[in-house]
Design a protein around this motif. Structure first.
Motif, PDB file in Angstrom:
ATOM      1  N   VAL A   2       0.840  -1.200   0.000  1.00 58.65           N
ATOM      2  CA  VAL A   2       0.000   0.000   0.000  1.00 58.65           C
ATOM      3  C   VAL A   2       0.872   1.246   0.000  1.00 58.65           C
ATOM      4  CG1 VAL A   2      -1.713   1.317   1.289  1.00 58.65           C
ATOM      5  CG2 VAL A   2      -1.906  -1.172   1.154  1.00 58.65           C
ATOM      6  N   LEU A   3       1.943   1.209   0.813  1.00 59.41           N
ATOM      7  CA  LEU A   3       2.855   2.355   0.886  1.00 59.41           C
ATOM      8  C   LEU A   3       3.503   2.619  -0.466  1.00 59.41           C
ATOM      9  CD1 LEU A   3       4.203   4.512   2.625  1.00 59.41           C
ATOM     10  CD2 LEU A   3       5.959   2.832   3.228  1.00 59.41           C
ATOM     11  N   ARG A   4       3.865   1.554  -1.177  1.00 58.93           N
ATOM     12  CA  ARG A   4       4.459   1.708  -2.506  1.00 58.93           C
ATOM     13  C   ARG A   4       3.485   2.378  -3.474  1.00 58.93           C
ATOM     14  NH1 ARG A   4       7.557  -3.998  -3.929  1.00 58.93           N
ATOM     15  NH2 ARG A   4       9.195  -3.848  -2.346  1.00 58.93           N
ATOM     16  N   LYS A   5       2.242   1.931  -3.428  1.00 55.09           N
ATOM     17  CA  LYS A   5       1.221   2.513  -4.314  1.00 55.09           C
ATOM     18  C   LYS A   5       0.999   3.986  -3.975  1.00 55.09           C
ATOM     19  CE  LYS A   5      -2.155  -0.476  -3.694  1.00 55.09           C
ATOM     20  NZ  LYS A   5      -3.473  -1.131  -3.895  1.00 55.09           N
ATOM     21  N   GLU A   6       0.998   4.292  -2.681  1.00 53.72           N
ATOM     22  CA  GLU A   6       0.798   5.678  -2.239  1.00 53.72           C
ATOM     23  C   GLU A   6       1.961   6.559  -2.699  1.00 53.72           C
ATOM     24  OE1 GLU A   6      -0.083   8.115   1.916  1.00 53.72           O
ATOM     25  OE2 GLU A   6      -0.319   5.932   1.828  1.00 53.72           O
ATOM     26  N   ILE A   7       3.183   6.055  -2.534  1.00 58.27           N
ATOM     27  CA  ILE A   7       4.375   6.798  -2.957  1.00 58.27           C
ATOM     28  C   ILE A   7       4.353   7.008  -4.470  1.00 58.27           C
ATOM     29  CG2 ILE A   7       6.892   6.678  -3.208  1.00 58.27           C
ATOM     30  CD1 ILE A   7       6.935   5.237  -0.466  1.00 58.27           C
ATOM     31  N   ALA A   8       3.978   5.952  -5.209  1.00 54.63           N
ATOM     32  CA  ALA A   8       3.930   6.044  -6.675  1.00 54.63           C
ATOM     33  C   ALA A   8       2.901   7.074  -7.122  1.00 54.63           C
ATOM     34  CB  ALA A   8       3.608   4.678  -7.266  1.00 54.63           C
ATOM     35  N   PHE A   9       1.735   7.073  -6.460  1.00 55.15           N
ATOM     36  CA  PHE A   9       0.666   8.012  -6.816  1.00 55.15           C
ATOM     37  C   PHE A   9       1.101   9.455  -6.584  1.00 55.15           C
ATOM     38  CE2 PHE A   9      -3.021  10.584  -5.608  1.00 55.15           C
ATOM     39  CZ  PHE A   9      -3.839  10.400  -6.713  1.00 55.15           C
ATOM     40  N   PHE A  10       1.578   9.734  -5.388  1.00 54.22           N
ATOM     41  CA  PHE A  10       1.971  11.109  -5.065  1.00 54.22           C
ATOM     42  C   PHE A  10       3.197  11.541  -5.863  1.00 54.22           C
ATOM     43  CE2 PHE A  10      -0.648  10.284  -1.259  1.00 54.22           C
ATOM     44  CZ  PHE A  10      -1.434  11.429  -1.286  1.00 54.22           C
ATOM     45  N   SER A  11       4.089  10.593  -6.155  1.00 50.19           N
ATOM     46  CA  SER A  11       5.262  10.906  -6.975  1.00 50.19           C
ATOM     47  C   SER A  11       4.837  11.319  -8.376  1.00 50.19           C
ATOM     48  CB  SER A  11       6.202   9.697  -7.053  1.00 50.19           C
ATOM     49  OG  SER A  11       6.737   9.396  -5.784  1.00 50.19           O
ATOM     50  N   ALA A  12       3.832  10.615  -8.922  1.00 49.30           N
ATOM     51  CA  ALA A  12       3.327  10.945 -10.261  1.00 49.30           C
ATOM     52  C   ALA A  12       2.735  12.352 -10.289  1.00 49.30           C
ATOM     53  CB  ALA A  12       2.280   9.922 -10.695  1.00 49.30           C
ATOM     54  N   ILE A  13       2.006  12.713  -9.228  1.00 55.55           N
ATOM     55  CA  ILE A  13       1.416  14.055  -9.144  1.00 55.55           C
ATOM     56  C   ILE A  13       2.514  15.114  -9.047  1.00 55.55           C
ATOM     57  CG2 ILE A  13      -0.068  15.589  -7.802  1.00 55.55           C
ATOM     58  CD1 ILE A  13      -1.580  13.324  -9.198  1.00 55.55           C
ATOM     59  N   ILE A  14       3.523  14.838  -8.235  1.00 54.22           N
ATOM     60  CA  ILE A  14       4.630  15.786  -8.075  1.00 54.22           C
ATOM     61  C   ILE A  14       5.395  15.964  -9.377  1.00 54.22           C
ATOM     62  CG2 ILE A  14       6.867  16.140  -6.935  1.00 54.22           C
ATOM     63  CD1 ILE A  14       5.611  14.775  -4.440  1.00 54.22           C
ATOM     64  N   PHE A  16       4.189  15.518 -12.375  1.00 54.57           N
ATOM     65  CA  PHE A  16       3.296  16.269 -13.257  1.00 54.57           C
ATOM     66  C   PHE A  16       3.384  17.768 -12.966  1.00 54.57           C
ATOM     67  CE2 PHE A  16      -1.190  17.883 -13.858  1.00 54.57           C
ATOM     68  CZ  PHE A  16      -1.095  18.018 -15.239  1.00 54.57           C
ATOM     69  N   ALA A  17       3.341  18.119 -11.677  1.00 55.48           N
ATOM     70  CA  ALA A  17       3.424  19.532 -11.271  1.00 55.48           C
ATOM     71  C   ALA A  17       4.785  20.130 -11.644  1.00 55.48           C
ATOM     72  CB  ALA A  17       3.178  19.654  -9.767  1.00 55.48           C
ATOM     73  N   LEU A  18       5.844  19.343 -11.504  1.00 53.29           N
ATOM     74  CA  LEU A  18       7.182  19.826 -11.860  1.00 53.29           C
ATOM     75  C   LEU A  18       7.316  20.065 -13.359  1.00 53.29           C
ATOM     76  CD1 LEU A  18       9.491  17.643  -9.555  1.00 53.29           C
ATOM     77  CD2 LEU A  18       9.133  20.111  -9.432  1.00 53.29           C
ATOM     78  N   VAL A  19       6.731  19.164 -14.152  1.00 55.62           N
ATOM     79  CA  VAL A  19       6.766  19.337 -15.611  1.00 55.62           C
ATOM     80  C   VAL A  19       6.028  20.615 -16.007  1.00 55.62           C
ATOM     81  CG1 VAL A  19       5.962  18.393 -17.818  1.00 55.62           C
ATOM     82  CG2 VAL A  19       7.043  16.885 -16.149  1.00 55.62           C
ATOM     83  N   ALA A  41      -0.846  29.762  -9.151  1.00 58.09           N
ATOM     84  CA  ALA A  41      -2.157  29.552  -9.766  1.00 58.09           C
ATOM     85  C   ALA A  41      -2.244  28.183 -10.437  1.00 58.09           C
ATOM     86  CB  ALA A  41      -2.437  30.652 -10.788  1.00 58.09           C
ATOM     87  N   LEU A  42      -1.221  27.838 -11.217  1.00 54.01           N
ATOM     88  CA  LEU A  42      -1.245  26.586 -11.977  1.00 54.01           C
ATOM     89  C   LEU A  42      -1.237  25.368 -11.056  1.00 54.01           C
ATOM     90  CD1 LEU A  42       1.229  27.579 -14.831  1.00 54.01           C
ATOM     91  CD2 LEU A  42      -1.215  27.131 -15.089  1.00 54.01           C
ATOM     92  N   ASN A  43      -0.382  25.400 -10.041  1.00 50.72           N
ATOM     93  CA  ASN A  43      -0.317  24.254  -9.129  1.00 50.72           C
ATOM     94  C   ASN A  43      -1.517  24.191  -8.191  1.00 50.72           C
ATOM     95  OD1 ASN A  43       2.302  22.768  -9.646  1.00 50.72           O
ATOM     96  ND2 ASN A  43       3.074  24.842  -9.476  1.00 50.72           N
ATOM     97  N   GLY A  44      -2.064  25.362  -7.851  1.00 53.50           N
ATOM     98  CA  GLY A  44      -3.292  25.375  -7.058  1.00 53.50           C
ATOM     99  C   GLY A  44      -4.454  24.767  -7.808  1.00 53.50           C
ATOM    100  N   PHE A  45      -4.539  25.072  -9.104  1.00 53.14           N
ATOM    101  CA  PHE A  45      -5.624  24.514  -9.920  1.00 53.14           C
ATOM    102  C   PHE A  45      -5.483  22.998 -10.048  1.00 53.14           C
ATOM    103  CE2 PHE A  45      -7.963  23.419 -13.749  1.00 53.14           C
ATOM    104  CZ  PHE A  45      -9.107  24.198 -13.642  1.00 53.14           C
ATOM    105  N   ILE A  46      -4.248  22.524 -10.179  1.00 49.79           N
ATOM    106  CA  ILE A  46      -4.017  21.075 -10.256  1.00 49.79           C
ATOM    107  C   ILE A  46      -4.542  20.394  -8.996  1.00 49.79           C
ATOM    108  CG2 ILE A  46      -2.248  19.264 -10.195  1.00 49.79           C
ATOM    109  CD1 ILE A  46      -0.522  21.005 -12.009  1.00 49.79           C
ATOM    110  N   ALA A  47      -4.135  20.908  -7.836  1.00 52.98           N
ATOM    111  CA  ALA A  47      -4.511  20.282  -6.564  1.00 52.98           C
ATOM    112  C   ALA A  47      -6.024  20.299  -6.343  1.00 52.98           C
ATOM    113  CB  ALA A  47      -3.800  20.984  -5.406  1.00 52.98           C
TER     114      ALA A  47
END
Length: 208
Positions: A2-14, A16-19, A41-47
């Motif tokens: 579960v921790l791996r899936k959580e890390i993978a999910f949040f890593s993907a979002i981060i 995406f935001a960095l790109v 503004a852009l990162n706030g809209f993403i979240a």
């Protein structure tokens, strides 16, 4: 697992935001104030968009993270609220103009062009509804659903005035994100309809 899936999910979002942030930097970076305002503004809209999309997948989010849905949902809602609040605050400090918090009623076009102003007000109404939900249990949800209206004003504001929306990738990604929000809203309404229909059918069986 579960921790791996959580890390993978949040890593993907981060990632995406960095790109998005790198593309923003590439569009225009000469003015640090403007760059900061745009990134907030852009990162706030993403979240906020992710938080809104999640509401159509309560069961799936709970099973995926093995955590209460509200906890995961509030991670994104809180991050979005901070970023989207700092966006006009930074703008107000930059121009020394508190009018950036007030809707522009000069014309329909100006109202939409500066739509982020009313979006922020609506976001805080939706946020207040959550805080007061125990005191207004019968009708807090409609107020909280105003978040979709706020995101509408946000994307229209960005389309009309956003510097970064001259970049086709940003334009497509963010309007696609808003389309996903609308899809989630429709799906959520359909889910509520099905639950009510099932409950009504069950009540009829019990009374017959």
């Amino acid at each position: 697992m579960v921790l791996r899936k959580e890390i993978a999910f949040f890593s993907a979002i981060i990632v995406f935001a960095l790109v998005v942030s790198l593309v923003t930097f590439a569009v225009e970076y000469s003015n640090p104030w403007n760059l900061t305002v745009r990134l907030l503004a852009l990162n706030g809209f993403i979240a906020l968009s992710i938080a809104a999309i999640m509401t159509a997948f309560l069961k799936e989010i709970t099973l995926f993270f093995k955590k209460p849905f509200t906890r995961v949902h509030h991670y994104f809602a809180a991050a979005g609220l901070v970023f989207i609040t700092l966006h006009p605050i930074t703008l107000a400090i930059q121009y020394l103009n508190p009018a950036v918090f007030l809707p522009n009623l000069g014309s329909l076009y100006l109202f939409l062009f500066f739509g982020g102003r009313q979006a922020l007000i609506i976001i805080y109404i939706a946020f207040a509804a959550v805080l007061l939900r125990r005191k207004m249990m019968a009708y807090w949800r409609p107020f909280h659903s105003l978040m979709y209206v706020a995101l509408f004003f946000g994307i229209v504001h960005a389309d009309l005035s956003g510097t970064d929306f001259s970049n086709i990738a940003i334009l497509v990604v963010y309007n696609g994100l808003f389309l996903a929000v609308l899809t989630a809203f429709i799906l959520k309404r359909w889910q509520f309809y099905r639950v009510k229909a099932r409950q009504k059918k069950l009540n009829l069986k019990q009374t017959s």
